[in-house]
Motif scaffolding. Structure first.
Motif, short mmCIF file in Angstrom:
data_model
loop_
_atom_site.label_atom_id
_atom_site.label_comp_id
_atom_site.label_asym_id
_atom_site.label_seq_id
_atom_site.Cartn_x
_atom_site.Cartn_y
_atom_site.Cartn_z
N UNK A 1 -23.81 5.37 -3.26
CA UNK A 1 -22.92 6.12 -4.13
C UNK A 1 -23.50 7.47 -4.47
N UNK A 2 -22.63 8.43 -4.65
CA UNK A 2 -23.01 9.74 -5.17
C UNK A 2 -22.77 9.72 -6.67
N UNK B 1 -18.06 6.35 -3.71
CA UNK B 1 -18.65 5.57 -2.63
C UNK B 1 -18.85 6.48 -1.41
N UNK B 2 -20.09 6.57 -0.94
CA UNK B 2 -20.42 7.45 0.18
C UNK B 2 -20.45 6.68 1.50
N UNK B 3 -21.05 5.48 1.47
CA UNK B 3 -21.14 4.72 2.71
C UNK B 3 -21.23 3.24 2.40
N UNK C 1 -17.51 7.26 3.78
CA UNK C 1 -16.29 7.54 3.02
C UNK C 1 -16.32 8.97 2.48
N UNK C 2 -15.13 9.49 2.28
CA UNK C 2 -14.99 10.84 1.73
C UNK C 2 -14.02 10.80 0.55
N UNK D 1 -9.61 10.83 -8.29
CA UNK D 1 -10.66 9.86 -8.02
C UNK D 1 -10.57 9.44 -6.56
N UNK D 2 -11.62 8.81 -6.08
CA UNK D 2 -11.62 8.29 -4.71
C UNK D 2 -10.80 6.99 -4.68
#
Length: 567
Positions: A68-69, A2-4, A20-21, A491-492
């Motif tokens: 998402x990336x 998840x990127x944003x 998010x990072x 994992x994130x």
């Protein structure tokens, strides 16, 4: 990953943009500040059920966008390709929810169904601590997770290929058996039809030829009269027929050749002499052909009857089989092939049955090997998960991977096993499905233990834990934080928490709070710098008034993370 997350007009959130990072991200705040709203908003973007109550009062619609990336080989890319949706480097899921309850979904700005959004969401994010039968709570995912944990993907692929080869071989056997059975039911008819065709022995083009002959013979009288008249004209009166006249003319011209001094004239007459030669030959040929045709017409008075008999027989047989006369020869070939299939059917069927059985044995051997490997992987997984339980205050619980051998009618591409993750929460009680754990807190911690053990095997790259620390504190909360931090290295991880021990382990920290202005209450989310994060953790430790002791305790918790205490 998840990127944003962009949220517009969801409950108490009017406008919010979060980035998010990788790593562990903690969301903290007082009870009722709106942390659950963030999860509800994220759920909307992931295809969760929409309710008009989520639309902020006074707004026409709520909109949530999650970006998402995507790694190059992420399973989601196959799903997008099936839907003809392009995804170069990333994926954007957007959900609009009107105050009338109507909902629209978009994937990379292309309209999509809520079902597709949900399928994508399930492959991208897993939210633990909820009671929906998704993610690890769905037994349908357990087989693939165990195979991934044990490194058995190649074996599982080989089993699937062996299964398809067996089904194809068995389908060929069944199809041949059906064909032979049908042919045997029609055997008497086939033999009669082939014998009938053999007796008639039709030839391609024969109908046209016979029809022409019939037409000729039906007009025999007129033809004979005309031919005889033509011959009489050619013969002429007495000896003065066409041939005799041409011959007499030739003789007169030939006499000139014997007279001297006429060479120049003879050269001019020569073409005429040649033409007379040709005329004589053509006249003789015409007479011969007419006489031959006349002879044919007179040779067999019953020939017309024979021709009509065969022509009508051919046409009758063609009508019987519902095709053209010229197709009878091909029909004979096809019927003969069906008869040959009956006569050689037993041998062919035996060969196909042998091939199908060989394919079945190949599948069984591959599937048995996979089952044995799954048993070994299950023992390792059980050991890994159970080792994580005592520090999480689940020391009485026991995790077990159940492998159940299926009846042959239930075998499939996945092999011979039904696989389910089960847990017994108290000694002496039989294990059951994961969702039977009583409290949400226990379930979330159990999911955490399982996720830690399966971190390298689970394709979902973003995990969200909703109050995984509920009902625990002290050493247990520290153990929860340590495992979340360990999991976040692979994992994130996003965690909604009330535990300072958990928040202190996070690499990224957000504070959720309420803000009231002009009779309007809104939820705000702000990223915390290290100093602000320290103060928030101290608040969580001390309560209403932050003391020096609380700040010192916060420094100690944060220091454990920075010095590797999460290892």
């Amino acid at each position: 990953m998840l990127v944003s997350l962009s949220i517009r007009d969801v409950v108490l959130i009017d406008r919010l943009d979060l980035e998010f990072r990788p790593g562990l991200s903690a969301l903290t705040g007082e009870t009722g500040a709106g942390k659950s709203i963030l999860l509800d908003a994220l759920g909307l973007a992931l295809g969760a059920r929409g309710d008009s109550g989520l639309v902020r009062h006074g707004a026409d619609q709520a909109v949530v966008t999650a970006e998402f990336d995507l790694p190059p080989r992420h399973p989601v890319r196959e799903l997008l390709a099936e839907q003809a949706i392009e995804a170069a480097d990333g994926l954007v899921l957007r959900r609009q929810l009107g105050k009338d309850g109507r909902s629209r979904a978009f994937v990379n700005d292309q309209p999509a169904s809520i079902g597709l959004l949900r399928r994508l969401g399930e492959a991208l994010v897993e939210i633990e601590g909820q009671f929906e039968a998704r993610g690890l709570l769905d037994p349908a995912t357990h087989r693939s997770l165990l195979d991934a944990f044990g490194g058995l993907e190649e074996r599982a692929t080989a089993v699937a290929e062996a299964w398809r080869a067996w089904r194809a071989a068995d389908a060929a056997r069944a199809e041949a058996a059906a064909e032979i059975a049908e042919a045997r039911r029609d055997e008497e008819y086939l033999r009669h039809a082939v014998n009938e065709l053999d007796a008639l022995d039709p030839k391609p083009g024969e109908e046209t030829e016979l029809a022409d002959q019939r037409s000729t013979l039906m007009h025999r009288g007129k033809l004979v009269e005309a031919i005889e008249a033509a011959l009489a004209e050619l013969a002429g009166d007495g000896a003065r027929g066409v041939e005799s006249a041409i011959a007499a003319a030739q003789r007169r011209l030939d006499r000139l050749a014997a007279q001297p001094g006429l060479d120049a004239v003879l050269a001019r007459i020569e073409p005429a002499t040649a033409a007379l030669d040709r005329a004589g030959a053509e006249a003789a040929d015409a007479v011969a052909q007419l006489e031959r045709l006349l002879g044919d017409l007179d040779a067999d008075p019953g020939r017309l009857e024979k021709i009509e008999e065969r022509l009508f027989a051919l046409r009758g047989l063609a009508r019987k089989h519902g095709l053209a006369v010229d197709e009878l020869a091909d029909l004979r070939g096809r019927l003969a092939e069906r008869l040959a299939a009956i006569e050689g059917g037993s041998a062919r069927l035996a060969r196909l049955a042998e091939a199908a059985e060989a394919a079945r044995q190949a599948y069984v051997v591959a599937a048995e090997s996979l089952s044995a490997a799954r048993q070994a992987a299950a023992k390792k997984l059980d050991k890994a998960v159970n080792a994580e339980l005592p520090p999480l205050k689940l020391d009485k619980a026991r995790f077990a991977t159940r492998l159940e051998r299926l009846d042959e009618k239930h075998w499939g591409e996945q092999g011979l096993d039904r696989i389910a993750f089960e847990v017994a929460t108290n000694p002496g009680t039989p294990p059951g499905p994961l969702a039977r754990i009583a409290s949400g807190g226990e379930l979330a911690r159990f999911m955490l233990a399982l996720k830690v053990a399966l971190a390298a095997a689970d394709p979902v790259a973003t995990l969200v834990f909703d109050e995984v620390d509920a009902g625990v504190g002290g050493a247990t909360a520290t153990a929860v934080g340590e495992r979340l931090a360990r999991l976040a290295k692979k994992v994130q991880v996003l965690v909604v928490t009330h535990s300072p021990q958990v928040a202190a382990k996070a690499s990224h920290h957000w504070r959720v709070r309420k803000e009231s202005k002009s009779r309007t209450t809104l939820t705000r989310v702000e990223p915390l710098a290290p100093a602000a994060s320290r103060e928030e953790i101290a608040r969580m430790l001390a309560g209403a008034e932050v003391t020096a002791e609380a700040r010192a305790a916060a420094d100690q918790l944060i220091g454990e993370r920075l010095t590797g205490g999460a290892e």
